[in-house]
Design an enzyme around this catalytic site. Structure first.
Site, PDB file in Angstrom:
ATOM      1  N   LEU A  36      -2.726   3.514   4.067  1.00 28.63           N
ATOM      2  CA  LEU A  36      -3.704   4.598   4.153  1.00 28.63           C
ATOM      3  C   LEU A  36      -4.738   4.379   5.240  1.00 28.63           C
ATOM      4  O   LEU A  36      -5.282   5.333   5.786  1.00 28.63           O
ATOM      5  CB  LEU A  36      -4.419   4.770   2.803  1.00 28.63           C
ATOM      6  N   GLY A  37      -5.062   3.145   5.545  1.00 25.70           N
ATOM      7  CA  GLY A  37      -6.081   2.911   6.559  1.00 25.70           C
ATOM      8  C   GLY A  37      -6.349   1.434   6.743  1.00 25.70           C
ATOM      9  O   GLY A  37      -5.902   0.592   5.954  1.00 25.70           O
ATOM     10  N   GLY A  39      -9.728  -1.088   7.675  1.00 24.95           N
ATOM     11  CA  GLY A  39     -11.185  -1.118   7.811  1.00 24.95           C
ATOM     12  C   GLY A  39     -11.693  -2.516   8.013  1.00 24.95           C
ATOM     13  O   GLY A  39     -10.939  -3.489   8.040  1.00 24.95           O
ATOM     14  N   GLY A  40     -12.993  -2.620   8.151  1.00 23.34           N
ATOM     15  CA  GLY A  40     -13.623  -3.896   8.441  1.00 23.34           C
ATOM     16  C   GLY A  40     -13.453  -4.917   7.331  1.00 23.34           C
ATOM     17  O   GLY A  40     -13.606  -6.098   7.550  1.00 23.34           O
ATOM     18  N   MET A  41     -13.189  -4.466   6.087  1.00 24.79           N
ATOM     19  CA  MET A  41     -13.003  -5.399   4.979  1.00 24.79           C
ATOM     20  C   MET A  41     -11.555  -5.415   4.506  1.00 24.79           C
ATOM     21  O   MET A  41     -11.260  -5.724   3.366  1.00 24.79           O
ATOM     22  CB  MET A  41     -13.927  -5.015   3.824  1.00 24.79           C
ATOM     23  N   LYS A  59      -7.348  -1.539  -1.999  1.00 23.56           N
ATOM     24  CA  LYS A  59      -8.106  -2.118  -0.898  1.00 23.56           C
ATOM     25  C   LYS A  59      -7.961  -3.634  -0.963  1.00 23.56           C
ATOM     26  O   LYS A  59      -8.404  -4.275  -1.922  1.00 23.56           O
ATOM     27  CB  LYS A  59      -9.579  -1.712  -0.993  1.00 23.56           C
ATOM     28  N   ASP A 153     -23.477   3.617   3.682  1.00 21.52           N
ATOM     29  CA  ASP A 153     -22.586   4.015   4.771  1.00 21.52           C
ATOM     30  C   ASP A 153     -22.094   5.446   4.566  1.00 21.52           C
ATOM     31  O   ASP A 153     -20.914   5.733   4.682  1.00 21.52           O
ATOM     32  CB  ASP A 153     -21.405   3.057   4.884  1.00 21.52           C
TER      33      ASP A 153
END
Length: 762
Positions: A36-37, A39-41, A59, A153
């Site tokens: 899905l994506g 990210g920074g984490m 995640k 954020d």
């Protein structure tokens, strides 16, 4: 924590350089079906829970961060806090789990993409749609705030849409309990947030509370209504953050005139610089928004907050029960809106993260996360004033290099931390900030300065305290400080080749010189006049005006009278805008009388009339249009971090490779001491975006390749001439003796009252 399920089909964790390879594997009890994506984490995956036949979003914290107890504890603590949320306008967290070395969160899947996806695909929302989205967001954030959570954020990418158009606020993995909220403590040296939507207190590394989310949601409302982020035209990321702290809230009617005044009033209040001037709760903001929705024409709206009537019992659900013809289902293909950013605050700390301006993490296999005490470096450039358009992008380039070094494991086992200071386009401010960086911040090296007036003002301080400055801009020479590494061009690498090229290749014989009135243009013009004398060319005229001045008429009149073949410009800063506008107004075109500039690059062209500039020239060592694998990577990484619209220039590239050469010196020396770094910097070399560069041990200047570029209609430069090989640096032009050049400098300095710029006219 659940460690069950068949993990043998996927084996160990997939390579971090290929997040797509998660697909088809298992983690815990979940079968991974899609990516899905990123990210920074970590990565966000789509998984299937066969036990209850449900799709989930997963995640996964990167392994290198899982190995860091501080990062892992932060991740788990924030996830547990966010897991307490149970609201229709927030993404639900189902589980916190571990599979081998992988820690992960399991969340609900939101199928409609993000509002950012819609903005990129279809542009701004209608007033009704945008208002309803923000009302939903208010409801979800109000629930979080009641639990003591601050999101930190809020942006379009974190407002996800269900198939029916309901908004769910995502990525509470950034949230932290408000009672312990201090941004500097989120990660060592890191500020969390997204620059185009960050509150002033986030930009300045101050404590935040729920009102910071109110600011970011107001900025998001502006973006939904206009299709543009607040202050996105301000320039670099640093300038955007400066605008958040110092500019008035933006008016969306400047972009879309039909937007109701009430919407503008909501944005103005939500984005007030001082938290006490904003809405004090999400419920209060939501009531004003619901008043707009109830009278969507915008005529005769009275906002409850302005009338003194505030009814916290009026909810988004109540409004929806009355029906809203403006709501529609937005089925936008797209991701999970995951991003974690590390950025600076003004006067604050840096930064070990990636912005959401591009798509990609760049995981590095086998990297050991740095765990030692941070190595502090200073970045000193003008973020405000006449030089800010040129200098603040140089900060971005230096920060990119620092981020890449941290992603590679830092230096000698330690992370890098940058302290960014604003020289304010003022030599005295540069001196104050340089001394503060050295004595108070205790940085080990400073990267910075643009004008020679600012450099010459701070060099005595670096020599006094035996500190080190890395200077990235072309200059007039006549200097060799043991406390400066020069990565910009010397006169024989820019000024002199440009004069000879114009004479030999373009047949120019009459030269007019125009420049800002400080040390670089004054010395550069002397070097040029010496060259014209040697070549037998004519000096048609010469004119100076104060740095930042717009009083350029006399210079243009002299050009008209003298009828030169070519203009050589050493104008710096935003005076260029006035000069070229007046030049074109007078009918002087690039075709008839071209200008060769020594301080205008791609970023400066962006602020000028590109069509009017087409055909003019610039002399540099680097242009964005250079074709090489190193330059392609540099541009791609810069745009990934800061956005696809960004441009890169010669001083930005010199700042970037200057940080990389410095890092190699630190590794070789295994020390952050000034003497050790300086010794190791000599003879450092690399294949930079501009080509082969190396530091000359004798002068501490850089071998560089001269180039001439011609401005194209798209704002880029067509490279029309390149020297055959990198030229050795010679800071003292041979047309005069060293003693003569130093005497000229001394007399110039004394005539200006012991300053490096001409005094302001009385």
């Amino acid at each position: 924590m659940d460690g069950g399920g068949d993990t043998t089909s996927g084996g160990a964790s997939p390579p971090r350089s290929d997040p797509e390879s998660w697909v088809g594997r298992r983690i815990g009890k979940y079968q991974i079906t899609d990516l899905l994506g990123v990210g920074g984490m970590g990565v966000v995956l789509k998984g299937y829970d066969a036990t209850i036949e449900r799709n989930v979003a997963i995640k996964v914290l990167p392994e290198e961060l899982s190995a860091n107890p501080q990062s892992l504890n932060r991740f788990l603590a924030e996830a547990k806090s966010a897991g307490k949320l149970n609201h229709p306008n927030t993404v639900t967290i189902y589980e916190i789990a571990q599979d081998g070395g992988n820690h992960f969160l399991v969340m609900e899947v939101v199928a409609g993409g993000s509002t950012e996806d819609h903005l990129e695909k279809s542009g701004a929302y209608s007033v009704g749609e945008a208002t309803q989205i923000v009302i939903d967001s208010c409801r979800g954030l109000a629930a979080a705030h009641k639990l003591g959570l601050v999101h930190r954020d809020i942006k379009p990418g974190n407002l996800l849409l269900t198939e029916t158009g309901t908004v769910k606020v995502a990525d509470f993995g950034l949230a932290k309990r408000a009672q312990t909220q201090t941004l500097q403590l989120t990660q060592q040296g890191q500020i969390v947030g997204t620059p185009y939507f960050m509150s002033p207190e986030q930009c300045e590394s101050r404590d935040v509370d729920a009102r910071s989310d109110i600011y970011s949601l107001g900025a998001t409302y502006y973006a939904l209504l206009t299709g543009k982020s607040p202050y996105q035209d301000s320039g670099s990321v640093v300038q955007v953050m400066f605008a958040h702290c110092n500019s008035t809230p933006p008016d969306p009617r400047e972009i879309r005139k039909h937007i109701p005044a009430a919407c503008c009033q909501i944005i103005e209040r939500a984005m007030a610089a001082k938290p006490e001037d904003r809405y004090q709760s999400m419920d209060e903001m939501a009531e004003d928004l619901e008043s707009v929705l109830a009278a969507i024409s915008g005529v005769g709206i009275t906002l409850p907050s302005q009338s003194g009537v505030f009814n916290p019992t009026l909810t988004g659900e109540k409004m929806r029960s009355q029906g809203n013809p403006n709501r529609r289902s937005l089925l936008v293909a797209g991701g999970a809106g995951v991003a974690l950013l590390g950025l600076i605050g003004f006067g604050g700390r840096l930064l070990m993260g990636r912005t959401s301006g591009g798509s990609s993490e760049k995981p590095t296999s086998g990297v050991v996360p740095p765990t030692g005490e941070p190595i502090k470096v200073g970045i000193l450039h003008s973020l405000s004033g006449t030089m800010s358009d040129s200098e603040s992008p140089v900060v971005d380039a230096a920060l990119l290099a620092i981020e890449e070094l941290n992603e590679e494991g830092g230096l000698i086992g330690r992370p890098l931390m940058a302290v960014v200071a604003d020289g304010r386009s003022d030599s005295a401010a540069f001196a104050r900030e340089a001394e503060r960086l050295i004595l108070q911040e205790k940085v080990c090296t400073v990267f910075g300065c643009w004008t020679s007036a600012s450099r010459k003002t701070v060099v005595p301080l670096f020599e006094k305290f035996d500190h080190l400055l890395v200077y990235p801009v072309q200059y007039e020479g006549i200097e060799e400080s043991p406390n400066v590494i020069y990565t910009g061009a010397t006169p024989n690498q820019q000024i002199i080749p440009a004069v000879k090229w114009a004479y030999a290749f373009e047949g120019k014989r009459r030269f007019f010189l125009v420049g800002s009135d400080y040390v670089f243009p004054r010395v550069a013009h002397e070097i040029i006049k010496d060259q014209l004398s040697e070549l037998g060319a004519d000096l048609a005229g010469e004119e100076f005006f104060a740095l930042g001045s717009t009083d350029v008429q006399s210079a243009v009149e002299m050009i008209l009278q003298s009828k030169p073949d070519v203009i050589l410009s050493t104008i710096n800063g935003d005076s260029n805008t006035a000069f070229f506008a007046e030049l074109r107004k007078a009918g002087v075109t690039a075709e008839e009388v071209p200008t060769i500039s020594f301080s205008i690059g791609e970023e400066e062209i962006r602020h000028l009339d590109v069509d009017a500039m087409a055909g003019d020239y610039a002399a540099w060592n680097y242009f964005q249009s250079i074709e090489s694998p190193e330059n392609e990577r540099f541009i791609a990484n810069f745009r990934s971090k800061y956005g696809p619209q960004r441009l890169v220039t010669d001083p930005m590239e010199a700042a970037y490779f200057g940080v990389k050469l410095w890092a190699s010196a630190v590794r070789d020396a295994q020390s952050t001491g000034t003497a050790e770094i300086r010794r190791s910097m000599r003879n450092q070399r690399m294949r930079a975006p501009e080509g082969e560069v190396r530091i000359d041990a004798a002068t501490q200047h850089t071998f560089k390749t001269p180039r001439i570029g011609q401005v194209r209609n798209d704002g880029q430069f067509e490279i029309v001439w390149t020297a055959a090989t990198p030229q050795s640096p010679d800071p003292y032009p041979a047309s005069r003796t060293t003693e003569q050049w130093r005497a000229f400098l001394h007399d110039l300095y004394a005539s200006w009252g012991d300053h490096w710029s001409a005094p302001a006219a009385q």
